[in-house]
Design a protein around this motif. Structure first.
Motif, PDB file in Angstrom:
ATOM      1  N   ASN A   8       0.877  -1.180   0.000  1.00  0.00           N
ATOM      2  CA  ASN A   8       0.000   0.000   0.000  1.00  0.00           C
ATOM      3  C   ASN A   8       0.910   1.225   0.000  1.00  0.00           C
ATOM      4  N   GLU A   9       1.091   1.829  -1.175  1.00  0.00           N
ATOM      5  CA  GLU A   9       2.081   2.903  -1.320  1.00  0.00           C
ATOM      6  C   GLU A   9       1.787   4.114  -0.443  1.00  0.00           C
ATOM      7  N   ASP A  10       0.514   4.303  -0.048  1.00  0.00           N
ATOM      8  CA  ASP A  10       0.163   5.449   0.801  1.00  0.00           C
ATOM      9  C   ASP A  10       0.736   5.315   2.206  1.00  0.00           C
ATOM     10  N   LYS A  11       1.061   4.087   2.608  1.00  0.00           N
ATOM     11  CA  LYS A  11       1.584   3.845   3.950  1.00  0.00           C
ATOM     12  C   LYS A  11       3.112   3.924   4.012  1.00  0.00           C
ATOM     13  N   ILE A  12       3.750   3.963   2.831  1.00  0.00           N
ATOM     14  CA  ILE A  12       5.216   3.977   2.797  1.00  0.00           C
ATOM     15  C   ILE A  12       5.727   5.393   3.083  1.00  0.00           C
ATOM     16  N   LYS A  13       6.477   5.538   4.193  1.00  0.00           N
ATOM     17  CA  LYS A  13       7.008   6.850   4.568  1.00  0.00           C
ATOM     18  C   LYS A  13       8.351   7.134   3.889  1.00  0.00           C
ATOM     19  N   ARG A  14       9.196   6.098   3.806  1.00  0.00           N
ATOM     20  CA  ARG A  14      10.505   6.293   3.200  1.00  0.00           C
ATOM     21  C   ARG A  14      10.948   5.053   2.430  1.00  0.00           C
ATOM     22  N   ILE A  15      11.647   5.303   1.321  1.00  0.00           N
ATOM     23  CA  ILE A  15      12.291   4.238   0.547  1.00  0.00           C
ATOM     24  C   ILE A  15      13.770   4.585   0.474  1.00  0.00           C
ATOM     25  N   TYR A  16      14.603   3.784   1.122  1.00  0.00           N
ATOM     26  CA  TYR A  16      16.046   4.030   1.110  1.00  0.00           C
ATOM     27  C   TYR A  16      16.661   3.374  -0.128  1.00  0.00           C
ATOM     28  N   VAL A  17      17.332   4.183  -0.936  1.00  0.00           N
ATOM     29  CA  VAL A  17      17.986   3.697  -2.155  1.00  0.00           C
ATOM     30  C   VAL A  17      19.493   3.752  -1.949  1.00  0.00           C
ATOM     31  N   SER A  18      20.133   2.594  -1.841  1.00  0.00           N
ATOM     32  CA  SER A  18      21.579   2.528  -1.591  1.00  0.00           C
ATOM     33  C   SER A  18      22.333   2.159  -2.855  1.00  0.00           C
ATOM     34  N   GLY A  19      23.462   2.823  -3.079  1.00  0.00           N
ATOM     35  CA  GLY A  19      24.276   2.522  -4.251  1.00  0.00           C
ATOM     36  C   GLY A  19      25.602   3.231  -4.202  1.00  0.00           C
ATOM     37  N   ASP A  20      26.354   3.115  -5.288  1.00  0.00           N
ATOM     38  CA  ASP A  20      27.723   3.663  -5.312  1.00  0.00           C
ATOM     39  C   ASP A  20      27.795   5.080  -5.868  1.00  0.00           C
ATOM     40  N   GLY A  21      26.652   5.696  -6.131  1.00  0.00           N
ATOM     41  CA  GLY A  21      26.654   7.073  -6.629  1.00  0.00           C
ATOM     42  C   GLY A  21      26.522   7.195  -8.131  1.00  0.00           C
ATOM     43  N   ALA A  22      26.355   6.074  -8.823  1.00  0.00           N
ATOM     44  CA  ALA A  22      26.175   6.120 -10.283  1.00  0.00           C
ATOM     45  C   ALA A  22      24.909   6.913 -10.623  1.00  0.00           C
ATOM     46  N   GLU A  23      24.945   7.594 -11.756  1.00  0.00           N
ATOM     47  CA  GLU A  23      23.826   8.455 -12.132  1.00  0.00           C
ATOM     48  C   GLU A  23      22.517   7.674 -12.302  1.00  0.00           C
ATOM     49  N   TRP A  24      22.598   6.442 -12.820  1.00  0.00           N
ATOM     50  CA  TRP A  24      21.369   5.682 -13.032  1.00  0.00           C
ATOM     51  C   TRP A  24      20.718   5.289 -11.700  1.00  0.00           C
ATOM     52  N   ILE A  25      21.532   5.172 -10.636  1.00  0.00           N
ATOM     53  CA  ILE A  25      20.978   4.882  -9.310  1.00  0.00           C
ATOM     54  C   ILE A  25      20.344   6.149  -8.731  1.00  0.00           C
ATOM     55  N   LYS A  26      21.003   7.269  -8.902  1.00  0.00           N
ATOM     56  CA  LYS A  26      20.445   8.538  -8.424  1.00  0.00           C
ATOM     57  C   LYS A  26      19.161   8.901  -9.166  1.00  0.00           C
ATOM     58  N   PHE A  27      19.057   8.441 -10.419  1.00  0.00           N
ATOM     59  CA  PHE A  27      17.817   8.659 -11.174  1.00  0.00           C
ATOM     60  C   PHE A  27      16.644   7.996 -10.446  1.00  0.00           C
ATOM     61  N   GLY A  28      16.897   6.821  -9.891  1.00  0.00           N
ATOM     62  CA  GLY A  28      15.856   6.115  -9.159  1.00  0.00           C
ATOM     63  C   GLY A  28      15.390   6.876  -7.934  1.00  0.00           C
ATOM     64  N   VAL A  29      16.315   7.614  -7.287  1.00  0.00           N
ATOM     65  CA  VAL A  29      15.957   8.422  -6.120  1.00  0.00           C
ATOM     66  C   VAL A  29      14.979   9.519  -6.529  1.00  0.00           C
ATOM     67  N   LYS A  30      15.203  10.094  -7.706  1.00  0.00           N
ATOM     68  CA  LYS A  30      14.299  11.134  -8.213  1.00  0.00           C
ATOM     69  C   LYS A  30      12.977  10.540  -8.708  1.00  0.00           C
ATOM     70  N   TYR A  31      13.051   9.306  -9.238  1.00  0.00           N
ATOM     71  CA  TYR A  31      11.872   8.680  -9.844  1.00  0.00           C
ATOM     72  C   TYR A  31      10.872   8.202  -8.789  1.00  0.00           C
ATOM     73  N   LEU A  32      11.368   7.666  -7.683  1.00  0.00           N
ATOM     74  CA  LEU A  32      10.501   7.081  -6.663  1.00  0.00           C
ATOM     75  C   LEU A  32      10.057   8.133  -5.644  1.00  0.00           C
ATOM     76  N   PRO A  33       8.831   8.087  -5.187  1.00  0.00           N
ATOM     77  CA  PRO A  33       8.367   9.019  -4.158  1.00  0.00           C
ATOM     78  C   PRO A  33       8.953   8.662  -2.788  1.00  0.00           C
ATOM     79  N   ASN A  34       9.182   9.681  -1.970  1.00  0.00           N
ATOM     80  CA  ASN A  34       9.683   9.503  -0.599  1.00  0.00           C
ATOM     81  C   ASN A  34      11.002   8.722  -0.557  1.00  0.00           C
ATOM     82  N   ALA A  35      11.823   8.884  -1.597  1.00  0.00           N
ATOM     83  CA  ALA A  35      13.089   8.151  -1.675  1.00  0.00           C
ATOM     84  C   ALA A  35      14.220   8.947  -1.034  1.00  0.00           C
ATOM     85  N   VAL A  36      15.075   8.252  -0.301  1.00  0.00           N
ATOM     86  CA  VAL A  36      16.245   8.848   0.352  1.00  0.00           C
ATOM     87  C   VAL A  36      17.485   8.136  -0.173  1.00  0.00           C
ATOM     88  N   TYR A  37      18.451   8.907  -0.658  1.00  0.00           N
ATOM     89  CA  TYR A  37      19.675   8.317  -1.202  1.00  0.00           C
ATOM     90  C   TYR A  37      20.655   7.997  -0.076  1.00  0.00           C
TER      91      TYR A  37
END
Length: 469
Positions: A249-278
């Protein structure tokens, strides 16, 4: 209907082989080989008979094949199965309304156009090829008992035709969870044209759970992978988001932690997903720091202390001081590289200070090794982009705990209807079976056969039953 007759005759041959074994005519290994041949032949004959009866059934039932007329009959086709090559004849139809042409028996049986192998072999190939080379896959098929000759090219072609496989199990009810974790990294492969390429890996999980003392496991991890270049990266993150929406239930999700090595395609995911934290993967940060500071343990301790306190100014002071101390020139030296890397990924570093209690760490490097490298890059092997993309997706599905064989078979059969043979044909078959059973019961009730079971009595039963059939 020949199926029952064929079956009984073949099993009588099995009885004769057993008698021969007990009578000293065969060794056990010779018996096993003979038995395998008989059962494979039986399997081929039964499959061919079923397809023949199904073709007859479709032809006779004009209501079910409404608007379809025969344009050619006795069209021969051979398909490879676990029993061996099956050759059968069928009718070719044309639809009077649409003009479409088709072999209706092939459609009913789920045998695809131009397909040379059946669904069972296709499923086995898909499953085996994710852990073995194409050549070894063909060898393993035979080792597992398949009486078929499948080439390396057939394995490759089979994988390339596979598409739209279910990558995860959709729950009946969506989960309600406040925190999700996504980890991402990449594997470097060699292409057949001599150039390098990148296969991306993303996995979503609900955190870590303890399995045994000192051993943790990711909770409900689901994997996504493939060769996604340039703008196609958005397709990969779209797949990830669709999974999240279908599972939680996406309305209940407060944060999505996106972990990676700093590649641009990973950071794109941080921008793409709501409530995402890099969150920057500390493994990669450590590699930069080790290369820059080397054996200077004091500076290294101070640097890590400043990093975890989120003191950006102190971090830059320490690295600038080290740069001057070593009297390095240019921007390509390890100290300058480390400083640039830290500044470009400061948001990901700062997350450790802001969300210290929730961050679980990142194990993307080891997952890339396990999910991708074992098959794609650990050995001297070159890929086409299509082949690497397919293999990565299949490895991801398997890593998610889904049976590839079951998925392929389900995809093949989910649109099929049960095979129906005319009731009159089935009735005749039942009557024939009833007669044979009655004959056998009369045979074994003979006084001469009521005594101790001997090779002679077994042989007499076999011969009398053969005559009954």
């Amino acid at each position: 209907m020949k199926i029952i007759q064929h079956t009984l005759q073949k099993f009588l041959l099995v009885v004769e082989k057993i008698i021969g074994l007990l009578d000293g005519k065969y060794t056990y290994l010779e018996f096993e080989e003979e038995l395998k041949k008989i059962l494979n032949e039986l399997g081929k004959e039964i499959c061919a008979d079923v397809l023949h009866e199904l073709d007859q059934s479709i032809y006779k039932d004009k209501y079910k094949r409404k608007n379809w007329v025969v344009v050619q009959k006795d069209c021969e086709r051979t398909i490879t199965t676990a029993f061996g090559d099956i050759t059968y004849k069928r009718r070719y139809y044309k639809n009077k309304e649409t003009g479409e042409k088709a072999y209706l028996v092939d459609k009913a049986a789920g045998i695809q156009k131009y397909e040379r192998i059946d669904a069972e072999i296709k499923a086995d190939i898909t499953d085996l090829s994710t852990i073995l080379s194409y050549q070894k896959t063909t060898q393993e098929l035979k080792r597992n008992g398949a009486n078929c000759n499948v080439s390396r090219q057939t394995v490759m072609n089979t994988l390339r035709k596979i598409d739209n496989l279910q990558t995860y199990e959709k729950p009946k009810t969506k989960k309600e969870i406040e925190t999700l974790y996504i980890e991402a990294d990449e594997d470097h492969i060699h292409l057949q044209n001599g150039k390098p390429d990148i296969v991306k890996l993303i996995y979503v999980h609900e955190g870590k759970q303890t399995i045994t003392k000192g051993r943790n496991e990711l909770k409900n991890a689901v994997y996504f992978s493939g060769v996604y270049e340039g703008e196609k990266v958005e397709e990969l993150w779209k797949e990830v988001w669709e999974y999240i929406v279908n599972t939680y239930n996406e309305d209940k999700i407060k944060r999505i932690y996106v972990s990676g090595d700093g590649a641009e395609w990973i950071k794109f995911g941080v921008k793409y997903l709501p409530n995402a934290v890099y969150v920057l993967d500390l493994f990669h940060l450590q590699k930069y720091i080790t290369a820059a500071i080397k054996e200077d343990k004091k500076t290294k301790r101070e640097l890590w202390k400043a990093i975890f306190k989120a003191d950006k100014q102190k971090v830059n002071e320490l690295l600038t001081q080290k740069y001057k101390e070593l009297e390095l020139n240019g921007t390509e030296n390890p100290v300058m590289k480390c400083q640039t890397y830290i500044n470009n990924n400061w948001d990901g570093i700062n997350s450790y200070s802001l969300y210290k209690k929730e961050i679980t760490g990142c194990s993307a490097e080891s997952h890339v090794s396990h999910v991708l490298s074992e098959r794609l890059s650990s050995r001297p092997i070159s890929w086409s982009k299509v082949g690497a993309h397919k293999m990565a997706k299949l490895r991801a599905i398997k890593a998610s705990g889904i049976s590839l064989k079951d998925v392929v078979l389900k995809q093949q059969y989910e649109s099929l209807k049960p095979i129906e043979i005319p009731k009159q044909t089935v009735y005749k078959a039942k009557q024939q079976l009833k007669k044979i059973r009655s004959t056998y019961e009369n045979i074994i009730s003979l006084p001469i056969l009521q005594n101790k079971k001997t090779l002679t009595s077994q042989a007499i039963k076999s011969l009398l039953l053969r005559n009954a059939i």
